[in-house]
Design an enzyme around this catalytic site. Sequence first.
Site, PDB file in Angstrom:
ATOM      1  N   GLY A 104       0.827  -1.207   0.000  1.00  0.00           N
ATOM      2  CA  GLY A 104       0.000   0.000   0.000  1.00  0.00           C
ATOM      3  C   GLY A 104       0.853   1.246   0.000  1.00  0.00           C
ATOM      4  N   ASN A 105       0.250   2.370   0.319  1.00  0.00           N
ATOM      5  CA  ASN A 105       1.038   3.618   0.376  1.00  0.00           C
ATOM      6  C   ASN A 105       0.482   4.532   1.465  1.00  0.00           C
ATOM      7  OD1 ASN A 105      -1.019   5.481  -0.864  1.00  0.00           O
ATOM      8  ND2 ASN A 105      -0.800   3.970  -2.505  1.00  0.00           N
ATOM      9  N   ASN A 106       1.158   5.663   1.613  1.00  0.00           N
ATOM     10  CA  ASN A 106       0.892   6.567   2.743  1.00  0.00           C
ATOM     11  C   ASN A 106      -0.291   7.509   2.572  1.00  0.00           C
ATOM     12  OD1 ASN A 106       2.603   6.161   4.839  1.00  0.00           O
ATOM     13  ND2 ASN A 106       4.326   7.224   3.862  1.00  0.00           N
TER      14      ASN A 106
END
Length: 403
Positions: free
Chosen positions: A200-202
């Site tokens: 995933g990402n931030n």
Amino acid sequence: MGVAGGIAAYKAVEVVRGLTESGHDVTVVPTAAALRFVGSATWEALSGKAVHHTVWDQTHLVAHVRLGQQADLVVVVPATADLLARATHGVAGDLLMNILLTARCPILLAPAMHTEMWVHAATQRNVSDLRGRGVVVLEPAAGRLTGTDSGAGRLPEPRQILEAIGDLLRRSPSNDLAGRSIVVSAGGTREPLDPVRFIGNNSSGRQGVELARTAVSRGASVTLVAANLDVDPPAGVTLVRVSTAAELHAAMVARSNAADVLVMAAAVADFRPDTRAGSKIKKESGEATLRIDLVQTVDVLADLVRTRVGARPIIVGFAAETATNGDELLSVARGKLARKGCDLLIVNDVGRAEVFGAVDNEVLVLGSDGSMTELSRRSKAAVADGVWDAVARLFAGRLAVDE
Ligand code: CTP
């Protein structure tokens, strides 16, 4: 400008001062509790006007109706938990609450309270109801509160409140997106590795959510394609929840023909694991490394541009860049705008400032027509308004061409 009874009332003094110094005509309406923190003399000296807080003063002027009807903007600094609750339910016990009920102009509330009160389900529900009705409720800042504790609930800085006021007053007419159908993607995609893990990402989704919320408040009919948001989606949108890049792609494509504007604010994975393990990946004894093959995902933004017919819908992309200076940022961003082929590119310098999850943002708005607007540091809601201003300018330009 209303002032409710909280210690942050002393900071409202600076907001009144900023407004009068920039030439605004300000009437201060404190609650009785607010006057225990800062007295009438201060408000009268700063605003140059008599200060009243009950509906029983100057009844011949019918101030409780007139003030709300005639204002260009009603602002409350600080908005306490009690004021938010009363505003939500239309309780009209004093002059300020009457004004909130009679106002037909934009309303801006700047909350300040202890963290426990802000995160309480009752307050959060009230805030979400108010926002759903188009009231602008600023996010409180996090930091030192009264006493020794700290957390979310601090009054936003007077400078930020003044900026938000400026944005609202500039927004004219406030219903300029009425009749427009807008699809906004927000959040960050997750690409599964196995049944329990993902890449995933931030992205918190905050900027996309603010875009959706402000578009609703400007009259648009909005669909929010939401990928794993950290924040609550706004009221008043059609919500489509997705998780992976492929799901987000399908959701956007399905709605692209009927849309007037598409905004790709989501952080979409560029790669996903080639295979998704059917059962949880186990540590094999003796294996110090795990190799995962990644394959590219579809570039949703580029695909939306490629498949559109004619100039509709307007397509807005985002770019997160790290650059060593402004010139480099601009040239990288111009290159990306040309490559993606969208109408507007909203450029974030993610190397320089905190962006992910932050309440504030600072962006460049680049147009495919060569235009550039710099939106200096401000709330993500105010950035969203700046983006819609640019979209509204594109609509106005197209109208002029059509004529
Ligand atoms: N985007 C997209 N589909 C992807 C990747 C990105 O639609 N698979 C969109 C994002 O929503 C954003 C824009 O493309 O609007 C730019 O995203 P960014 O991450 O800055 O650029 P990339 O295209 O991923 O290029 P690079 O990472 O190489 O800079």
